[in-house]
Design an enzyme around this catalytic site. Structure first.
Site, PDB file in Angstrom:
ATOM      1  N   GLU A  97      -0.470   4.619  -0.513  1.00 58.05           N
ATOM      2  CA  GLU A  97      -1.395   6.142  -0.940  1.00 58.05           C
ATOM      3  C   GLU A  97      -0.448   7.296  -0.613  1.00 58.05           C
ATOM      4  O   GLU A  97       0.415   7.256   0.251  1.00 58.05           O
ATOM      5  CB  GLU A  97      -2.362   5.999  -0.011  1.00 58.05           C
ATOM      6  CG  GLU A  97      -3.502   5.148  -0.765  1.00 58.05           C
ATOM      7  CD  GLU A  97      -4.556   4.866   0.468  1.00 58.05           C
ATOM      8  OE1 GLU A  97      -4.417   4.486   1.644  1.00 58.05           O
ATOM      9  OE2 GLU A  97      -5.768   5.067  -0.092  1.00 58.05           O
ATOM     10  N   TYR A 150       1.072  -1.180  -0.036  1.00 53.07           N
ATOM     11  CA  TYR A 150      -0.046  -0.057  -0.036  1.00 53.07           C
ATOM     12  C   TYR A 150       0.939   1.161   0.058  1.00 53.07           C
ATOM     13  O   TYR A 150       1.719   1.507   0.735  1.00 53.07           O
ATOM     14  CB  TYR A 150      -0.847   0.071   1.272  1.00 53.07           C
ATOM     15  CG  TYR A 150      -2.365  -0.246   0.888  1.00 53.07           C
ATOM     16  CD1 TYR A 150      -2.902   0.784  -0.110  1.00 53.07           C
ATOM     17  CD2 TYR A 150      -3.092  -1.315   1.473  1.00 53.07           C
ATOM     18  CE1 TYR A 150      -4.416   0.360  -0.328  1.00 53.07           C
ATOM     19  CE2 TYR A 150      -4.383  -1.275   0.975  1.00 53.07           C
ATOM     20  CZ  TYR A 150      -4.933  -0.487   0.182  1.00 53.07           C
ATOM     21  OH  TYR A 150      -6.325  -0.805  -0.153  1.00 53.07           O
ATOM     22  N   ARG A 176      -1.385  -2.767 -18.587  1.00 52.14           N
ATOM     23  CA  ARG A 176      -2.800  -1.775 -18.582  1.00 52.14           C
ATOM     24  C   ARG A 176      -2.600  -0.702 -17.493  1.00 52.14           C
ATOM     25  O   ARG A 176      -2.373  -0.863 -16.572  1.00 52.14           O
ATOM     26  CB  ARG A 176      -4.005  -2.689 -18.245  1.00 52.14           C
ATOM     27  CG  ARG A 176      -3.935  -3.824 -18.989  1.00 52.14           C
ATOM     28  CD  ARG A 176      -5.348  -4.475 -18.768  1.00 52.14           C
ATOM     29  NE  ARG A 176      -6.448  -3.725 -19.719  1.00 52.14           N
ATOM     30  CZ  ARG A 176      -6.402  -3.480 -21.038  1.00 52.14           C
ATOM     31  NH1 ARG A 176      -5.682  -4.424 -21.598  1.00 52.14           N
ATOM     32  NH2 ARG A 176      -7.313  -2.800 -21.663  1.00 52.14           N
ATOM     33  N   ASP A 200      -5.933  13.247 -25.491  1.00 49.96           N
ATOM     34  CA  ASP A 200      -5.640  11.847 -25.122  1.00 49.96           C
ATOM     35  C   ASP A 200      -5.025  11.160 -26.111  1.00 49.96           C
ATOM     36  O   ASP A 200      -5.826  10.723 -27.056  1.00 49.96           O
ATOM     37  CB  ASP A 200      -7.039  11.427 -24.781  1.00 49.96           C
ATOM     38  CG  ASP A 200      -7.115   9.938 -24.358  1.00 49.96           C
ATOM     39  OD1 ASP A 200      -6.171   9.262 -24.609  1.00 49.96           O
ATOM     40  OD2 ASP A 200      -8.261   9.305 -24.038  1.00 49.96           O
ATOM     41  N   LYS A 241      -1.262   0.281 -25.133  1.00 54.00           N
ATOM     42  CA  LYS A 241      -1.702   0.165 -26.684  1.00 54.00           C
ATOM     43  C   LYS A 241      -0.343   0.242 -27.549  1.00 54.00           C
ATOM     44  O   LYS A 241       0.495  -0.596 -27.129  1.00 54.00           O
ATOM     45  CB  LYS A 241      -2.763   1.356 -26.907  1.00 54.00           C
ATOM     46  CG  LYS A 241      -3.801   1.098 -26.232  1.00 54.00           C
ATOM     47  CD  LYS A 241      -4.765   2.279 -26.685  1.00 54.00           C
ATOM     48  CE  LYS A 241      -6.340   1.904 -26.193  1.00 54.00           C
ATOM     49  NZ  LYS A 241      -6.435   2.624 -24.886  1.00 54.00           N
ATOM     50  N   THR A 299      -3.007   6.030 -22.264  1.00 53.35           N
ATOM     51  CA  THR A 299      -3.172   4.598 -21.655  1.00 53.35           C
ATOM     52  C   THR A 299      -1.597   4.155 -22.093  1.00 53.35           C
ATOM     53  O   THR A 299      -0.828   4.742 -22.805  1.00 53.35           O
ATOM     54  CB  THR A 299      -3.915   3.661 -22.353  1.00 53.35           C
ATOM     55  OG1 THR A 299      -3.906   3.711 -23.607  1.00 53.35           O
ATOM     56  CG2 THR A 299      -5.489   3.907 -21.888  1.00 53.35           C
TER      57      THR A 299
END
Ligand code: DSN
Length: 431
Positions: A53, A51, A232, A197, A226, A223
């Site tokens: 954060e 974790y 991902r 984008d 691709k 992203t």
């Protein structure tokens, strides 16, 4: 790595089936690619346990000293690839990256202007079924009906009429180059912010083969999975010298009025819309970014584009209409109207032949999004396997044969065998 799943036969079987599908089918979905074993290893690493954060040096948890290092490496490499001054590598997806940007810059009800979904735009660029079309007042710009390409006069006229707060460049199914300088001019004329984008072509932009939007935009998202060929995920970037004061004075959920766009983006990604970052994926992004920085990625990106041009030309030679008559990037949109087959049926029968594509609306489509008159094809994944121009010719002939014989299962089965034979010469993970 599969040996650790021996105790879970049910899942092991599913994983083997999917691995076999990826190895033996022709992957032509324009938004997909195959990551390296190094990226796979990082994505499957122990960093999934952590974790973290917050951001490097400012976490809400102890024990983050090494994941901090991974995130800093990912950020430094991404900045180097695109010439960015600021990056955020935490968005879990492209949608999260876009949501982070909108919620940082806009208030609910503000107007946004993006390419219409049915002309190749993306769900998150203002579609009414997506948060972007529900929270914001979304207007879509169309393509020019005759050229089937962006028409900057149409976009400018719409911008002048609608006065959006944010203009969005970028698409999900558009095969042509973008003039970001022109978009900047239009945005400045109407006092709008400009976002691109670049999820689809970012791997090609990374190597200078297509225009880079960063020098012209207030913010750029992509992203990472691709043409960029990473795990991902999504990222947010600001180009060199382009960070600026919180432009519309939006406040954070806590009520703070932060000083700069970059501070706003960081605060909106976490804690605004996400919790703990996926540190294993951030490490895998770092691995992929190093691969992009290598010279061999230029060869890859060049070949992706050459392959797309050859595949489009071969399909056109066989009487297929390609929207806008060609491609500048890694994808093409095929109008199947003249072939008397819907996108839905083409997707299904090509699947039986071992060829994976997706049905896609074409500009001014008369069929519903569930049926469509077209299909979208991309060359990023097959190029990763090592396929070149000769294989594109074979692929065009497989597609044509399958469509001509769409109701003859025996022909589809025989094409499937030819596809497997071709793929066996270009092994993926089994080499
Ligand atoms: N689903 C992706 C694509 O196929 O383009 C975009 O989110």
């Amino acid at each position: 790595m599969l040996e650790y799943l021996e105790n879970d036969k049910e899942i092991l079987e599913i994983l083997k089936l999917e691995l076999n599908r990826q190895e033996s089918n022709l992957e032509l979905i324009a938004s997909e690619n195959f990551v390296s074993k190094a990226v796979l290893q990082a994505a499957g690493s122990v960093l999934t346990n952590k974790y973290a954060e917050g951001y490097p040096g400012k976490r809400y948890y102890g024990g983050c000293e090494f994941v901090d290092m991974a995130e800093n490496v990912a950020k430094q490499r991404l900045k180097q690839i695109f010439g960015a001054e600021y990056v955020n590598v935490q968005p879990h997806s492209g949608s999260q990256a876009n949501m982070g940007v909108y919620m940082a810059l806009l208030k609910p009800g503000d107007k946004i202007l993006g390419l219409s979904l049915d002309h190749g735009g993306h769900l998150t660029h203002g579609s009414p079924v997506n948060f972007s079309g529900q929270i914001y007042n979304a207007v879509g710009y169309p393509l020019n009906e005759k050229t089937q390409q962006l028409d900057y006069n149409i976009i400018e006229d719409l911008a002048v009429k609608e006065k959006p707060k944010l203009i969005i460049a970028g698409a999900s199914a558009y095969s042509r180059e973008w003039d970001y300088a022109k978009f900047r001019e239009i945005a400045d004329k109407v006092g709008a912010l400009l976002m691109t984008d670049m999820s689809h072509p970012s791997g090609l932009i990374a190597k200078g083969l297509l225009n880079n939007p960063l020098p012209y935009c207030d913010v750029v998202t992509t992203t990472t999975h691709k043409t960029l060929r990473g795990p991902r995920g999504g990222v947010i970037m600001i180009g060199e010298g382009r960070d600026r004061e919180n432009p519309l004075g939006v406040k954070t959920f806590k009520g703070d009025r932060l000083k700069t766009m970059s501070e706003l983006f960081d605060s909106m990604v976490m804690p605004g819309i996400q919790g703990g970052p996926l540190m294993h994926i951030i490490m895998a992004k770092a691995v992929a970014f190093r691969e992009v920085l290598e010279d061999s990625f230029t060869d890859y990106a060049n070949q992706v584009m050459k392959n797309a041009k050859v595949l489009a030309a071969e399909l056109m030679n066989r009487g297929y209409d390609i929207i806008s008559n060609g491609t500048d990037n890694h994808l093409m949109l095929v109008d199947l109207t003249q072939k008397n087959i819907s996108g839905k049926k083409a997707e299904r029968i090509l699947g039986l032949a071992g060829i994976t594509v997706n049905k896609n609306m074409i500009p001014f489509d008369t069929k519903s999004p569930f049926v469509t008159s077209g299909m979208r094809i991309g060359t990023a994944a097959v190029t990763t396997r090592g396929m070149k121009e000769a294989e594109m010719k074979s692929i065009a002939s497989f597609i044509d044969k399958a469509i001509i014989n769409c109701d003859d299962e025996s022909v589809l089965t025989s094409i499937n065998a030819e596809v497997k034979e071709l793929n066996s010469k270009f092994p993926l993970y089994r080499q």
